[in-house]
Design a protein around this motif. Structure first.
Motif, PDB file in Angstrom:
ATOM      1  N   CYS A  69      27.641  19.292  23.884  1.00 19.20           N
ATOM      2  CA  CYS A  69      27.954  18.173  24.655  1.00 19.20           C
ATOM      3  C   CYS A  69      29.637  17.978  24.301  1.00 19.20           C
ATOM      4  O   CYS A  69      29.909  17.954  23.236  1.00 19.20           O
ATOM      5  CB  CYS A  69      27.250  17.057  24.028  1.00 19.20           C
ATOM      6  SG  CYS A  69      27.499  15.380  25.120  1.00 19.20           S
ATOM      7  N   GLY A  70      30.142  17.818  25.316  1.00 20.00           N
ATOM      8  CA  GLY A  70      31.711  17.352  25.176  1.00 20.00           C
ATOM      9  C   GLY A  70      32.016  16.251  24.430  1.00 20.00           C
ATOM     10  O   GLY A  70      33.326  15.852  24.611  1.00 20.00           O
ATOM     11  N   SER A  71      31.103  15.445  24.237  1.00 16.18           N
ATOM     12  CA  SER A  71      31.660  13.909  23.467  1.00 16.18           C
ATOM     13  C   SER A  71      31.907  14.275  22.131  1.00 16.18           C
ATOM     14  O   SER A  71      30.831  14.687  21.439  1.00 16.18           O
ATOM     15  CB  SER A  71      30.749  13.001  23.859  1.00 16.18           C
ATOM     16  OG  SER A  71      30.659  11.938  22.796  1.00 16.18           O
ATOM     17  N   ARG A  72      33.169  14.029  21.517  1.00 17.78           N
ATOM     18  CA  ARG A  72      33.474  14.210  20.290  1.00 17.78           C
ATOM     19  C   ARG A  72      32.579  13.231  19.303  1.00 17.78           C
ATOM     20  O   ARG A  72      32.188  13.761  18.259  1.00 17.78           O
ATOM     21  CB  ARG A  72      34.919  13.949  19.856  1.00 17.78           C
ATOM     22  CG  ARG A  72      35.865  14.836  20.650  1.00 17.78           C
ATOM     23  CD  ARG A  72      37.258  14.726  20.346  1.00 17.78           C
ATOM     24  NE  ARG A  72      37.975  15.272  21.310  1.00 17.78           N
ATOM     25  CZ  ARG A  72      39.365  15.169  21.022  1.00 17.78           C
ATOM     26  NH1 ARG A  72      39.939  15.030  19.797  1.00 17.78           N
ATOM     27  NH2 ARG A  72      40.263  15.601  22.030  1.00 17.78           N
ATOM     28  N   ARG A  73      32.259  12.153  19.773  1.00 14.11           N
ATOM     29  CA  ARG A  73      31.595  11.048  18.968  1.00 14.11           C
ATOM     30  C   ARG A  73      29.975  11.584  19.031  1.00 14.11           C
ATOM     31  O   ARG A  73      29.331  11.452  17.850  1.00 14.11           O
ATOM     32  CB  ARG A  73      31.598   9.670  19.612  1.00 14.11           C
ATOM     33  CG  ARG A  73      30.653   8.680  18.904  1.00 14.11           C
ATOM     34  CD  ARG A  73      30.958   7.316  19.405  1.00 14.11           C
ATOM     35  NE  ARG A  73      30.139   6.247  18.951  1.00 14.11           N
ATOM     36  CZ  ARG A  73      28.745   5.926  19.484  1.00 14.11           C
ATOM     37  NH1 ARG A  73      28.603   6.341  20.601  1.00 14.11           N
ATOM     38  NH2 ARG A  73      28.505   4.821  18.656  1.00 14.11           N
ATOM     39  N   TRP A  74      29.554  12.236  19.716  1.00 19.85           N
ATOM     40  CA  TRP A  74      28.072  12.808  20.169  1.00 19.85           C
ATOM     41  C   TRP A  74      28.054  13.786  18.868  1.00 19.85           C
ATOM     42  O   TRP A  74      27.006  13.715  17.997  1.00 19.85           O
ATOM     43  CB  TRP A  74      27.727  13.293  21.178  1.00 19.85           C
ATOM     44  CG  TRP A  74      26.603  14.005  21.386  1.00 19.85           C
ATOM     45  CD1 TRP A  74      25.378  13.132  21.946  1.00 19.85           C
ATOM     46  CD2 TRP A  74      26.144  15.363  21.132  1.00 19.85           C
ATOM     47  NE1 TRP A  74      24.513  14.103  22.070  1.00 19.85           N
ATOM     48  CE2 TRP A  74      24.787  15.515  21.730  1.00 19.85           C
ATOM     49  CE3 TRP A  74      26.572  16.364  20.635  1.00 19.85           C
ATOM     50  CZ2 TRP A  74      23.736  16.510  21.344  1.00 19.85           C
ATOM     51  CZ3 TRP A  74      26.051  17.685  20.485  1.00 19.85           C
ATOM     52  CH2 TRP A  74      24.867  17.638  20.822  1.00 19.85           C
ATOM     53  N   ALA A  75      29.002  14.726  18.669  1.00 23.12           N
ATOM     54  CA  ALA A  75      29.222  15.773  17.898  1.00 23.12           C
ATOM     55  C   ALA A  75      29.093  15.322  16.419  1.00 23.12           C
ATOM     56  O   ALA A  75      28.686  15.627  15.506  1.00 23.12           O
ATOM     57  CB  ALA A  75      30.192  16.620  18.072  1.00 23.12           C
ATOM     58  N   ARG A  76      30.175  14.283  16.351  1.00 25.54           N
ATOM     59  CA  ARG A  76      30.344  13.895  14.944  1.00 25.54           C
ATOM     60  C   ARG A  76      28.872  13.069  14.481  1.00 25.54           C
ATOM     61  O   ARG A  76      28.609  13.056  13.308  1.00 25.54           O
ATOM     62  CB  ARG A  76      31.291  12.607  14.897  1.00 25.54           C
ATOM     63  CG  ARG A  76      32.644  13.338  15.036  1.00 25.54           C
ATOM     64  CD  ARG A  76      33.825  12.044  14.583  1.00 25.54           C
ATOM     65  NE  ARG A  76      33.648  10.888  15.302  1.00 25.54           N
ATOM     66  CZ  ARG A  76      34.446  10.667  16.363  1.00 25.54           C
ATOM     67  NH1 ARG A  76      34.956  11.831  16.840  1.00 25.54           N
ATOM     68  NH2 ARG A  76      34.304   9.594  16.941  1.00 25.54           N
ATOM     69  N   LEU A  77      28.139  12.345  15.367  1.00 25.99           N
ATOM     70  CA  LEU A  77      27.090  11.623  14.948  1.00 25.99           C
ATOM     71  C   LEU A  77      26.145  12.726  14.340  1.00 25.99           C
ATOM     72  O   LEU A  77      25.222  12.276  13.314  1.00 25.99           O
ATOM     73  CB  LEU A  77      26.656  10.768  16.171  1.00 25.99           C
ATOM     74  CG  LEU A  77      27.210   9.609  16.469  1.00 25.99           C
ATOM     75  CD1 LEU A  77      26.779   8.795  17.800  1.00 25.99           C
ATOM     76  CD2 LEU A  77      26.939   8.446  15.247  1.00 25.99           C
ATOM     77  N   ILE A  78      25.812  13.658  15.150  1.00 24.32           N
ATOM     78  CA  ILE A  78      24.864  14.768  14.604  1.00 24.32           C
ATOM     79  C   ILE A  78      25.309  15.341  13.361  1.00 24.32           C
ATOM     80  O   ILE A  78      24.390  15.563  12.608  1.00 24.32           O
ATOM     81  CB  ILE A  78      24.568  15.719  15.865  1.00 24.32           C
ATOM     82  CG1 ILE A  78      24.249  14.887  17.216  1.00 24.32           C
ATOM     83  CG2 ILE A  78      23.425  16.826  15.340  1.00 24.32           C
ATOM     84  CD1 ILE A  78      23.890  15.661  18.316  1.00 24.32           C
ATOM     85  N   ALA A  79      26.560  15.509  13.345  1.00 19.66           N
ATOM     86  CA  ALA A  79      26.931  16.345  12.083  1.00 19.66           C
ATOM     87  C   ALA A  79      27.010  15.477  10.933  1.00 19.66           C
ATOM     88  O   ALA A  79      26.722  15.801   9.801  1.00 19.66           O
ATOM     89  CB  ALA A  79      28.323  16.833  12.271  1.00 19.66           C
TER      90      ALA A  79
END
Length: 218
Positions: A69-79
């Motif tokens: 998913c290209g949302s950085r916030r999405w990636a940060r939340l999951i990480a």
């Protein structure tokens, strides 16, 4: 609403085990929350890849997740919520982060997609009929972008390549009748489904979009 920090650049690459060939708030029915019970269990062989994702440095994990998913916030939340005990927990976290996309997050994720441009990679363009169909598809997509201001997205998981173009064309025409807010909610839901499938493939092996090589538009 969290804005994208300027000091959080996209990670340019991930190690081999995670590397891939590369709407407002999404509407959630009352009381609905992501549930790990809805997710398929990870295969035994996938446990090592999930373990690598859990143990990877934050920047590396976020870079791999951005392929889903290209949302950085999405990636940060999951990480940030690692470690995940199994694939179901990871998929639940992906759903939850998708439901929590802000308007800016959704715009960022949509800007990272290029479904129509990717179709020729798996659909041969031989013959006048195929060329005419793809020309019609591009024209419909141009009208969609003019009306809604973003690319068209649809989850194509499970479809044979021969079915993809017709499905995309039919869905574009159907969704052109949507009101703007309704279409943003629909696009957000399709992104959630797309991201969910990509998470499965991230943990299971090569990351692909229904057989379409994943890449970022220039």
């Amino acid at each position: 609403m969290l804005s994208r920090p300027s000091d959080s650049p996209r990670t340019p690459s991930a190690p081999r085990f995670l590397r891939s060939p590369r709407s407002s708030r999404s509407a959630r029915p009352p009381g609905q929350r992501a549930s790990a019970a809805q997710a398929p269990p990870a295969a035994t062989g996938d446990a090592a890849l999930l373990g690598h994702l859990n143990a990877a440095p934050a920047g590396v994990a976020e870079g791999a997740l951005l392929a889903c998913c290209g949302s950085r916030r999405w990636a940060r939340l999951i990480a940030a919520h690692r470690p995940y005990p199994d694939l179901g927990a990871l998929l639940a976290a992906g759903d939850e982060a998708s439901y929590d996309l802000s308007p800016a997050d959704l715009d960022e994720a949509l800007a990272d997609e290029a479904v129509v441009e990717q179709l020729p990679a798996v659909i041969p363009m031989d013959g006048a009929g195929a060329l005419a169909a793809h020309t019609a598809l591009r024209a419909a997509h141009a009208e969609y972008e003019r009306r809604f201001g973003h690319v068209f997205v649809i989850c194509l998981d499970g479809l044979h390549p021969d079915e993809m173009r017709n499905r995309v064309l039919a869905e574009i025409h159907a969704r052109l009748d949507n009101e703007r807010d309704a279409e943003r909610a629909k696009a957000a839901e399709e992104l959630r489904r797309i991201a969910r499938g990509r998470l499965v493939r991230l943990i299971s092996g090569p990351l692909q979009l229904s057989g379409i090589p994943r890449f970022r538009p220039a």
